[in-house]
Design a protein around this motif. Structure first.
Motif, short mmCIF file in Angstrom:
data_model
loop_
_atom_site.label_atom_id
_atom_site.label_comp_id
_atom_site.label_asym_id
_atom_site.label_seq_id
_atom_site.Cartn_x
_atom_site.Cartn_y
_atom_site.Cartn_z
N ARG A 184 40.39 25.77 -8.23
CA ARG A 184 40.01 25.38 -9.60
C ARG A 184 38.50 25.24 -9.74
O ARG A 184 37.94 25.54 -10.80
CB ARG A 184 40.70 24.05 -9.97
CG ARG A 184 40.51 23.65 -11.44
CD ARG A 184 41.36 22.42 -11.76
NE ARG A 184 40.94 21.27 -10.97
CZ ARG A 184 39.93 20.45 -11.31
NH1 ARG A 184 39.23 20.69 -12.42
NH2 ARG A 184 39.62 19.42 -10.56
N ASP A 185 37.81 24.80 -8.67
CA ASP A 185 36.37 24.62 -8.78
C ASP A 185 35.63 25.96 -8.90
O ASP A 185 34.44 25.98 -9.22
CB ASP A 185 35.83 23.83 -7.59
CG ASP A 185 35.93 24.59 -6.28
OD1 ASP A 185 37.04 25.10 -5.97
OD2 ASP A 185 34.93 24.68 -5.55
N LEU A 186 36.35 27.07 -8.67
CA LEU A 186 35.74 28.40 -8.78
C LEU A 186 36.21 29.14 -10.03
O LEU A 186 36.05 30.35 -10.14
CB LEU A 186 36.06 29.22 -7.53
CG LEU A 186 35.35 28.76 -6.25
CD1 LEU A 186 35.93 29.45 -5.02
CD2 LEU A 186 33.85 29.01 -6.34
N ARG A 187 36.75 28.39 -11.00
CA ARG A 187 37.24 29.04 -12.22
C ARG A 187 36.13 29.75 -12.97
O ARG A 187 36.34 30.83 -13.55
CB ARG A 187 37.96 28.04 -13.12
CG ARG A 187 37.09 26.90 -13.67
CD ARG A 187 37.97 25.81 -14.28
NE ARG A 187 37.20 24.71 -14.87
CZ ARG A 187 36.65 23.73 -14.15
NH1 ARG A 187 36.77 23.71 -12.84
NH2 ARG A 187 35.99 22.76 -14.75
N GLY A 188 34.94 29.19 -12.99
CA GLY A 188 33.82 29.86 -13.63
C GLY A 188 33.47 31.15 -12.94
O GLY A 188 33.16 32.17 -13.58
#
Length: 338
Positions: A230-234
């Motif tokens: 989720r922390d790499l969604r961007g």
């Protein structure tokens, strides 16, 4: 009205475990042959090459548990905590290398603008295939890309529940096209399977994984990595934007190459589909997805730029490998096609 009928898609089946390429991939495949409760020995990642065949195949094998899995592999391995710990160690090594090899920054506008700059001396596969390519090289390229195109759209689906509002709605619209607009025979993965069959190749899901070297595995692994965290969604949004913005002109060049090499119509259809669809997707991704996402979550700006830069980095590494092999008179695969 009856639904359209299609030929069963052989690329939907699970596959056998791949042939190992080193200590890590050997350990992973051996572990997966046992039951999750067997508590086998998990190796240390150590100083493995983050872009090398061994780590990339081991990582790809771990990720495949979240897609279609493998024949005779217990589904319980998907969430086994010890295997996830091993995967996490490989991911950290891979992520560190990616961060070290791109410049970073927070200028999204500039990063997107650079995607449309054509080099003075083109150095891409489509130009090579058009100018001096041969049929065997085109078939190799199809095999290389099959590792991604059998999954086309799938890694990006993981980001949908992590978005809100307009960016979610617009990204789903892009995915709807990737998944054939509701028609199974128009799935982009289905169109690529048809392309493979028309070129005299096996259309089975990941059939050629044992022939495809690390540069392509790294590209697919990067998408899975971004999608599963989720922390790499961007970063995943940045990756998808890069793919959509560059796809239409790249597909147009491929159509020209296919025409010159007299490729069968299904090969041409896959790329003409992307010329049309991705020209629209470019604006959707720029304005409605990235624009809306960063208006809502400006802290993701650097992550989006990271995703754009990493995609370019790994595509360049892949291109360099393929063209370097061909210009040296060699196969770009681990073993030439029969």
């Amino acid at each position: 009205m009856n639904p359209p009928t299609t030929t069963p898609m052989t690329s939907g089946r699970s596959i056998a475990l791949p042939q190992p390429r080193g200590e890590l991939s050997s350990a992973v495949t051996e572990i997966l042959r046992a039951a999750p409760s067997a508590q086998p020995h998990f190796p240390e990642v150590g100083a493995a090459d983050p872009y090398g065949d061994d780590l990339q195949l081991a990582l790809h094998t771990c990720y495949e548990l979240h897609y279609h899995g493998f024949e005779a592999v217990d589904p319980g391995w998907e969430w086994d905590p010890e295997l996830l710990r091993l995967r996490g160690s490989m991911e950290r090594l891979f992520r560190r290398a990616l961060h070290n090899d791109v410049k970073g920054g927070n200028d999204v506008t500039q990063a997107l603008a650079e995607l449309l700059i054509e080099p003075i001396e083109p150095n891409d596969v489509a130009h090579y295939l058009h100018d001096e390519g041969r049929w065997w090289q085109l078939r190799e390229y199809f095999v290389q890309r099959s590792i991604y195109h059998h999954k086309e759209g799938d890694p990006h689906a993981w980001v949908i529940p992590r978005l809100f509002g307009q960016e979610k709605a617009s990204l789903v619209a892009v995915e709807f096209d990737e998944f054939g607009g509701g028609r199974g025979e128009r799935l982009h993965a289905r169109l690529y399977a048809d392309l493979l069959a028309a070129a005299g190749l096996d259309d089975g899901y990941l059939h050629y994984v044992d022939l495809v070297p690390a540069p392509m595995l790294a590209l697919v692994n990067m998408m899975s990595l971004f999608g599963l965290h989720r922390d790499l969604r961007g970063a995943l949004v940045g990756q998808l934007a890069t793919a959509e913005i560059t796809s239409s002109p790249a597909s147009r060049r491929m159509v020209a190459a296919l025409d010159k090499l007299d490729a069968p119509p299904p090969c041409r259809l896959f790329y003409t589909e992307h010329v049309e669809a991705d020209a629209v997707h470019e604006q959707v991704m720029r304005n409605d997805v990235i624009g809306s996402l960063l208006a809502r979550e400006p802290a993701l700006t650097e992550s989006v730029v990271f995703g754009i830069q990493v995609t370019n980095l790994l595509e360049d590494r892949f291109t360099d490998h393929v063209l370097g092999s061909w210009r040296a008179g060699q196969s770009s695969l681990l073993k030439p096609l029969d």
